[in-house]
Write a protein that holds these residues in place. Sequence first.
Motif, PDB file in Angstrom:
ATOM      1  N   ALA A  45       0.977  -1.289   0.021  1.00  0.00           N
ATOM      2  CA  ALA A  45      -0.038  -0.022  -0.113  1.00  0.00           C
ATOM      3  C   ALA A  45       0.853   1.220  -0.054  1.00  0.00           C
ATOM      4  CB  ALA A  45      -0.769  -0.079   1.159  1.00  0.00           C
ATOM      5  N   THR A  46       0.702   2.221  -0.804  1.00  0.00           N
ATOM      6  CA  THR A  46       1.104   3.705  -0.857  1.00  0.00           C
ATOM      7  C   THR A  46       0.316   4.565  -1.254  1.00  0.00           C
ATOM      8  OG1 THR A  46       3.283   4.581  -1.599  1.00  0.00           O
ATOM      9  CG2 THR A  46       1.941   3.686  -3.268  1.00  0.00           C
ATOM     10  N   ASN A  47       0.672   5.732  -1.012  1.00  0.00           N
ATOM     11  CA  ASN A  47      -0.197   7.091  -1.371  1.00  0.00           C
ATOM     12  C   ASN A  47       0.590   7.743  -2.646  1.00  0.00           C
ATOM     13  OD1 ASN A  47      -0.469  10.128  -0.712  1.00  0.00           O
ATOM     14  ND2 ASN A  47      -2.390   9.061  -1.046  1.00  0.00           N
ATOM     15  N   ALA A  48       0.563   7.733  -3.626  1.00  0.00           N
ATOM     16  CA  ALA A  48       1.243   7.919  -4.712  1.00  0.00           C
ATOM     17  C   ALA A  48       1.350   9.316  -5.277  1.00  0.00           C
ATOM     18  CB  ALA A  48       1.006   7.043  -5.907  1.00  0.00           C
ATOM     19  N   PHE A  49       1.303  10.370  -4.375  1.00  0.00           N
ATOM     20  CA  PHE A  49       1.463  11.735  -4.689  1.00  0.00           C
ATOM     21  C   PHE A  49       2.573  12.172  -3.919  1.00  0.00           C
ATOM     22  CE2 PHE A  49      -2.706  10.283  -5.814  1.00  0.00           C
ATOM     23  CZ  PHE A  49      -3.123  10.805  -6.947  1.00  0.00           C
ATOM     24  N   PHE A  50       3.739  11.631  -3.889  1.00  0.00           N
ATOM     25  CA  PHE A  50       4.683  11.879  -2.961  1.00  0.00           C
ATOM     26  C   PHE A  50       6.052  11.642  -3.589  1.00  0.00           C
ATOM     27  CE2 PHE A  50       6.956  10.858   1.205  1.00  0.00           C
ATOM     28  CZ  PHE A  50       6.681  11.770   1.921  1.00  0.00           C
ATOM     29  N   PRO A  51       6.483  12.347  -4.965  1.00  0.00           N
ATOM     30  CA  PRO A  51       7.454  12.322  -5.627  1.00  0.00           C
ATOM     31  C   PRO A  51       8.777  12.746  -4.697  1.00  0.00           C
ATOM     32  CG  PRO A  51       6.478  14.326  -6.096  1.00  0.00           C
ATOM     33  CD  PRO A  51       5.562  13.682  -5.175  1.00  0.00           C
ATOM     34  N   PRO A  52      10.015  12.144  -4.769  1.00  0.00           N
ATOM     35  CA  PRO A  52      10.417  11.125  -5.744  1.00  0.00           C
ATOM     36  C   PRO A  52      10.047   9.772  -5.354  1.00  0.00           C
ATOM     37  CG  PRO A  52      12.197  11.650  -4.746  1.00  0.00           C
ATOM     38  CD  PRO A  52      11.099  12.711  -4.285  1.00  0.00           C
ATOM     39  N   TYR A  53       9.296   9.632  -4.210  1.00  0.00           N
ATOM     40  CA  TYR A  53       9.210   8.258  -3.377  1.00  0.00           C
ATOM     41  C   TYR A  53       8.204   7.388  -4.082  1.00  0.00           C
ATOM     42  CZ  TYR A  53      12.571   9.926  -0.136  1.00  0.00           C
ATOM     43  OH  TYR A  53      13.749  10.319   0.381  1.00  0.00           O
ATOM     44  N   GLU A  54       7.165   7.928  -4.406  1.00  0.00           N
ATOM     45  CA  GLU A  54       6.013   7.415  -5.420  1.00  0.00           C
ATOM     46  C   GLU A  54       5.230   8.340  -6.132  1.00  0.00           C
ATOM     47  OE1 GLU A  54       6.196   5.492  -2.159  1.00  0.00           O
ATOM     48  OE2 GLU A  54       5.591   7.356  -0.925  1.00  0.00           O
ATOM     49  N   TYR A  55       5.059   8.209  -7.357  1.00  0.00           N
ATOM     50  CA  TYR A  55       4.286   9.157  -8.174  1.00  0.00           C
ATOM     51  C   TYR A  55       3.963   8.496  -9.419  1.00  0.00           C
ATOM     52  CZ  TYR A  55       8.730   9.767 -10.201  1.00  0.00           C
ATOM     53  OH  TYR A  55      10.107   9.805 -10.981  1.00  0.00           O
ATOM     54  N   TYR A  56       2.857   8.975 -10.100  1.00  0.00           N
ATOM     55  CA  TYR A  56       2.449   8.489 -11.332  1.00  0.00           C
ATOM     56  C   TYR A  56       3.171   8.914 -12.548  1.00  0.00           C
ATOM     57  CZ  TYR A  56      -1.660   6.297  -9.406  1.00  0.00           C
ATOM     58  OH  TYR A  56      -2.673   5.521  -8.788  1.00  0.00           O
ATOM     59  N   GLU A  57       3.633   7.833 -13.288  1.00  0.00           N
ATOM     60  CA  GLU A  57       3.985   8.194 -14.553  1.00  0.00           C
ATOM     61  C   GLU A  57       3.107   7.413 -15.774  1.00  0.00           C
ATOM     62  OE1 GLU A  57       8.623   8.649 -14.594  1.00  0.00           O
ATOM     63  OE2 GLU A  57       8.182   7.005 -15.839  1.00  0.00           O
ATOM     64  N   GLY A  58       1.998   8.334 -16.102  1.00  0.00           N
ATOM     65  CA  GLY A  58       1.066   7.663 -16.912  1.00  0.00           C
ATOM     66  C   GLY A  58       0.220   6.735 -15.654  1.00  0.00           C
ATOM     67  N   ASP A  59       0.081   5.633 -16.163  1.00  0.00           N
ATOM     68  CA  ASP A  59      -0.867   4.650 -15.182  1.00  0.00           C
ATOM     69  C   ASP A  59       0.114   4.113 -14.011  1.00  0.00           C
ATOM     70  OD1 ASP A  59      -3.004   5.290 -16.628  1.00  0.00           O
ATOM     71  OD2 ASP A  59      -3.087   3.436 -17.801  1.00  0.00           O
ATOM     72  N   GLU A  60       1.135   4.154 -14.396  1.00  0.00           N
ATOM     73  CA  GLU A  60       2.407   3.541 -13.522  1.00  0.00           C
ATOM     74  C   GLU A  60       2.844   4.217 -12.447  1.00  0.00           C
ATOM     75  OE1 GLU A  60       6.279   0.757 -14.199  1.00  0.00           O
ATOM     76  OE2 GLU A  60       5.746   2.215 -15.517  1.00  0.00           O
ATOM     77  N   ILE A  61       2.845   3.481 -11.270  1.00  0.00           N
ATOM     78  CA  ILE A  61       3.143   3.920 -10.021  1.00  0.00           C
ATOM     79  C   ILE A  61       4.856   3.809  -9.978  1.00  0.00           C
ATOM     80  CG2 ILE A  61       3.238   4.140  -7.432  1.00  0.00           C
ATOM     81  CD1 ILE A  61       0.399   3.377  -7.586  1.00  0.00           C
ATOM     82  N   VAL A  62       5.486   4.874 -10.167  1.00  0.00           N
ATOM     83  CA  VAL A  62       7.134   4.755 -10.046  1.00  0.00           C
ATOM     84  C   VAL A  62       7.669   5.532  -8.788  1.00  0.00           C
ATOM     85  CG1 VAL A  62       7.062   4.446 -12.431  1.00  0.00           C
ATOM     86  CG2 VAL A  62       7.464   6.777 -11.431  1.00  0.00           C
ATOM     87  N   GLY A  63       8.798   5.187  -8.499  1.00  0.00           N
ATOM     88  CA  GLY A  63       9.925   6.083  -7.537  1.00  0.00           C
ATOM     89  C   GLY A  63      10.465   5.158  -6.617  1.00  0.00           C
ATOM     90  N   ILE A  64      11.310   5.853  -5.761  1.00  0.00           N
ATOM     91  CA  ILE A  64      12.080   5.084  -4.900  1.00  0.00           C
ATOM     92  C   ILE A  64      11.491   3.810  -4.252  1.00  0.00           C
ATOM     93  CG2 ILE A  64      13.499   5.216  -2.810  1.00  0.00           C
ATOM     94  CD1 ILE A  64      14.046   8.424  -3.658  1.00  0.00           C
ATOM     95  N   ASP A  65      10.361   4.374  -3.632  1.00  0.00           N
ATOM     96  CA  ASP A  65       9.622   3.133  -2.759  1.00  0.00           C
ATOM     97  C   ASP A  65       9.286   2.111  -3.784  1.00  0.00           C
ATOM     98  OD1 ASP A  65       9.825   4.227  -0.447  1.00  0.00           O
ATOM     99  OD2 ASP A  65       7.956   5.325  -0.416  1.00  0.00           O
ATOM    100  N   ALA A  66       8.726   2.400  -5.148  1.00  0.00           N
ATOM    101  CA  ALA A  66       8.282   1.392  -5.861  1.00  0.00           C
ATOM    102  C   ALA A  66       9.466   0.430  -6.190  1.00  0.00           C
ATOM    103  CB  ALA A  66       7.445   2.107  -6.914  1.00  0.00           C
ATOM    104  N   GLU A  67      10.681   1.131  -6.552  1.00  0.00           N
ATOM    105  CA  GLU A  67      11.710   0.334  -6.890  1.00  0.00           C
ATOM    106  C   GLU A  67      12.215  -0.654  -5.972  1.00  0.00           C
ATOM    107  OE1 GLU A  67      14.584   1.703  -9.829  1.00  0.00           O
ATOM    108  OE2 GLU A  67      13.173   3.011 -10.814  1.00  0.00           O
ATOM    109  N   ILE A  68      12.460   0.073  -4.386  1.00  0.00           N
ATOM    110  CA  ILE A  68      12.804  -0.764  -3.505  1.00  0.00           C
ATOM    111  C   ILE A  68      12.102  -1.878  -3.301  1.00  0.00           C
ATOM    112  CG2 ILE A  68      13.692  -0.851  -0.964  1.00  0.00           C
ATOM    113  CD1 ILE A  68      14.657   1.942  -1.470  1.00  0.00           C
ATOM    114  N   ALA A  69      10.637  -1.691  -3.147  1.00  0.00           N
ATOM    115  CA  ALA A  69       9.758  -2.690  -2.983  1.00  0.00           C
ATOM    116  C   ALA A  69       9.986  -3.977  -4.072  1.00  0.00           C
ATOM    117  CB  ALA A  69       8.511  -2.219  -2.939  1.00  0.00           C
ATOM    118  N   GLN A  70      10.155  -3.429  -5.572  1.00  0.00           N
ATOM    119  CA  GLN A  70      10.172  -4.422  -6.396  1.00  0.00           C
ATOM    120  C   GLN A  70      11.626  -5.241  -6.039  1.00  0.00           C
ATOM    121  OE1 GLN A  70       8.089  -4.744  -9.383  1.00  0.00           O
ATOM    122  NE2 GLN A  70       9.492  -6.544  -9.144  1.00  0.00           N
TER     123      GLN A  70
END
Length: 261
Positions: A45-70
């Motif tokens: 779970a995240t709140n994706a309006f928090f760049p650069p940790y999580e934000y939308y690039e098109g439909d996809e949620i990207v950012g530091i948290d998304a990549e570390i979690a991946q």
Amino acid sequence: MKTFTSKIISAVLTGALALGVAGCAQPAANDTGLKTVEAGKLTMATNAFFPPYEYYEGDEIVGIDAEIAQAVADKLGLELVIEDTEFDAIIVGVQSNKYDIGCAGMTITEERLQSVNFTTPYATGIQSVIVPEDSEITDVDTLLAGDYIVAVQTGTTGDIYMTDDIGEARVDRYQKGNDAILALTSGKVDAVVIDNEPAKAFVAANPGLKILDTAYAEEEYAMCINKDNEELLNAVNQALDELKKDGTIDAIVAKYIPAEG
Ligand code: ARG
């Protein structure tokens, strides 16, 4: 002959037992033995309006948290599923087994530790103050001492600390960081208190704003996990440890936060 037959019988029994357990267990265990909300998946779970940790690039949620979690999910052999929700719904959702982890630039606090476990920290954060460029607020003390109104994101540490320090009446809460910024640019509030990296991103995107030099609070970010799932906590900690040691986390952070100077 006897041994052979009993082996077959016990194998069949074990199989049936395993099936039975898997059928009714919740959260379900995958073949790595980790119990997750959906077997084979790591639901974040995240709140994706928090760049650069999580934000939308098109439909996809990207950012530091998304990549570390991946990277963590890859190590655990799980498929990462990211769910965007309100920030103040993350901890409750982790507690009720709707999500396996909360990963949202989330600060470890004593109060939150009453409800969830936190992994080892993977980043540090600072609560910063954003004001209009021509503001008479020059530092945190001026902000606290005056009768200024401060916008924050609901349920964040910025909200909690500000409310403690200046009281409900002077704190304006918004579900999204962007909306707190909008309140500032439209002159509804005098300042925004938010984490430093999103603050930089918001200031870069909104001319006429600046960040005060003095910091309001220093914090550590970690992922939160249900208190009953210590196996998952240990596995995620182990993965984070390896990702720190092999430089993966530093590389992900550097990709989104270019070194200054
Ligand atoms: N670090 C702050 C906190 O934990 C703010 C985090 C907000 N995160 C987000 N994805 N909107 O309270």
